[in-house]
Design an enzyme around this catalytic site. Structure first.
Site, short mmCIF file in Angstrom:
data_model
loop_
_atom_site.label_atom_id
_atom_site.label_comp_id
_atom_site.label_asym_id
_atom_site.label_seq_id
_atom_site.Cartn_x
_atom_site.Cartn_y
_atom_site.Cartn_z
CG HIS A 130 -1.92 1.12 1.20
ND1 HIS A 130 -3.28 0.90 1.34
CD2 HIS A 130 -1.79 2.47 1.03
CE1 HIS A 130 -3.93 2.04 1.27
NE2 HIS A 130 -3.04 3.02 1.08
CG LEU A 134 -8.10 10.78 7.31
CD1 LEU A 134 -8.91 11.55 6.26
CD2 LEU A 134 -8.93 10.63 8.60
CG HIS A 161 -5.19 2.29 5.62
ND1 HIS A 161 -6.54 2.32 5.84
CD2 HIS A 161 -4.99 2.93 4.44
CE1 HIS A 161 -7.11 2.96 4.83
NE2 HIS A 161 -6.20 3.34 3.98
CG ASP A 193 -1.88 4.91 3.85
OD1 ASP A 193 -1.92 5.23 2.65
OD2 ASP A 193 -2.70 5.33 4.69
CG HIS A 236 -0.80 7.01 -1.24
ND1 HIS A 236 -2.00 7.17 -1.89
CD2 HIS A 236 -1.07 6.34 -0.09
CE1 HIS A 236 -2.98 6.62 -1.16
NE2 HIS A 236 -2.43 6.11 -0.06
NE ARG A 244 0.64 12.04 -2.56
CZ ARG A 244 -0.35 11.54 -1.84
NH1 ARG A 244 -1.29 10.79 -2.40
NH2 ARG A 244 -0.42 11.78 -0.55
CG HIS A 293 -10.06 4.63 2.96
ND1 HIS A 293 -8.86 5.26 3.13
CD2 HIS A 293 -10.87 5.09 3.95
CE1 HIS A 293 -8.93 6.07 4.17
NE2 HIS A 293 -10.15 5.99 4.69
CG ASN A 347 -4.93 8.52 -3.60
OD1 ASN A 347 -3.87 8.01 -3.92
ND2 ASN A 347 -5.11 9.13 -2.44
CE LYS A 360 -7.77 2.19 -0.91
NZ LYS A 360 -6.59 2.99 -0.64
O1 DOR Z 1 -3.80 9.65 5.29
C1 DOR Z 1 -4.07 9.29 4.16
N1 DOR Z 1 -3.47 9.81 3.08
N2 DOR Z 1 -5.03 8.37 3.99
C2 DOR Z 1 -5.48 8.03 2.80
O2 DOR Z 1 -6.36 7.21 2.72
C3 DOR Z 1 -4.97 8.70 1.58
C4 DOR Z 1 -3.64 9.24 1.79
C5 DOR Z 1 -3.18 10.19 0.72
O3 DOR Z 1 -3.33 9.89 -0.46
O4 DOR Z 1 -2.61 11.22 1.07
ZN ZN Z 2 -3.47 5.02 1.35
#
Ligand code: DOR
Ligand code: ZN
Length: 351
Positions: free
Chosen positions: A16, A222, A177, A250, A18, A20, A139, A44, A102
């Site tokens: 998991h 989150l 998470h 995450d 991110h 960008r 999520h 995302n 997702k």
């Molecule tokens: O804290 C978080 N940040 N929770 C998420 O589910 C998304 C993530 C983000 O993309 O920044």
């Molecule tokens: Zn995430």
């Protein structure tokens, strides 16, 4: 841990992550590539990665950001929307590098506004997804603003996840998470085909860390950090060695200016020290002997992927985390910035 304070693991995976896009992507990918053999990349972006074609193009941009010679394989997840056509499930499976879809309940978190507004809108897709054997990454929080932010995960289990797991009895589901005792109990007691990822921050910190000496935006993510009883339940489950629990950081980078703001973004950046932070957490819970299976076996096995070759050697030597890292035109503040971490990566052997 051996007598000299070292642990050697099969090369791990981050299920998991991110990363960008653009300059931010280039700034963060090398951290993960230095630690993990593979990572499941979250979709995302703005706009989100909704189709197989978009995921394949994004995957090429990620590969272009991997430092030369680092064997790092991005695995992809597609962003589910109310409009996702059911046929996308087969296209995704045929790609060979997409592990699932997702589910972001619309409004639950960062860049989730294009997410699913009503789970019934995606029943057709879930039916097909179940047939393909790909997974649904979830999520797990309700979005109703009247529900206390600390109760949103537990409420999601009762109102969405448990009924979904029953309705689609063969659907493979990863509850991402997890943060609460309720989630631990659900996952460990659930039917076959249900697993969960656990982040380093939810093993290491409770919600007091949000307010330690003042408000701490870099500890805000989150699902939000929970109570000490919840943290202990997560640690106990991980220490128990369940194959349903595996590593997913995450790690979620945001520019310092977006975090240190009157309305700061959710997301903790941990990729700069992810494995080292898990080593600290596992040592603290007296379970360093469980780290390898959590980091390198359980996730691969759940997704039906071969376990990685190669090894990573961690040593118990403290290092100072830099106060910030470059992040495009801005700065990125990693978890423990300006503080120490007790474990360090001494060597990575790739095959
Ligand atoms: O804290 C978080 N940040 N929770 C998420 O589910 C998304 C993530 C983000 O993309 O920044
Ligand atoms: Zn995430």
């Amino acid at each position: 841990m051996n007598a000299s304070g070292a642990v050697t693991l099969r090369r791990p995976d981050d299920f998991h992550l991110h990363v960008r896009d653009g300059e931010a992507l280039a700034a963060v990918v090398p951290f993960s590539a230095a630690r993990f053999a593979r990572a499941l990349i979250m979709p995302n972006l703005r706009p989100p990665v909704r189709t197989t074609a978009e995921a394949l193009a994004y995957r090429q941009r990620i590969l272009a950001a991997v430092p030369a010679g680092a064997p790092f394989t991005p695995l992809m997840s597609l962003y589910l929307t109310d409009q996702t056509p059911a046929e996308e499930a087969e296209r995704a499976r045929e790609s060979g590098c997409i592990l699932g879809f997702k589910l972001y309940p619309a409004g639950a978190t960062t860049h989730s506004d294009a997410g699913v507004t009503d789970i019934r809108a995606v029943y057709g897709l879930l039916e097909r997804l179940q047939e393909t054997g790909l997974a649904l990454q979830v999520h797990g929080e309700v979005t109703d603003p009247r529900v206390d932010v600390f109760d949103r995960e537990a409420r999601f289990i009762d109102t969405v996840l448990a009924p979904l797991a029953e309705r689609f009895a063969r659907l493979r589901i990863v509850f991402e998470h997890i943060t609460t005792r309720a989630a631990v109990e659900f996952v460990l007691g659930a039917r076959e085909g249900i697993a969960a990822t656990v982040t380093p921050q939810h093993l290491l910190m409770n919600r007091n860390a949000l307010f330690a000496g003042g408000i701490r935006p870099h500890h805000y993510c989150l699902p939000v950090l929970k109570s000490e009883a919840d943290r202990e339940a997560l640690c106990a489950a991980v220490r128990g060695g369940s194959p349903r629990l595996f590593l997913g950081t995450d790690s979620a980078p945001h520019a310092r200016s977006a975090k240190e703001s009157a309305c700061g973004c959710a997301g903790i950046f941990s990729a700069h020290a992810a494995l080292e932070l898990y080593a600290e957490a596992f040592e603290a819970m007296g379970a360093l002997d469980r780290l390898e299976a959590f980091a390198a076996h359980h996730g691969a096995d759940f997704y039906g992927l071969p376990r990685n070759g190669g090894r990573v050697r961690l040593v118990k030597t403290a290092w100072d985390v830099p106060p910030s890292y470059p992040f495009g035109a801005g700065e990125l503040i990693g978890l423990r910035a300006g503080e120490r971490i007790g474990w360090r990566i001494a060597a990575v052997e790739e095959t």
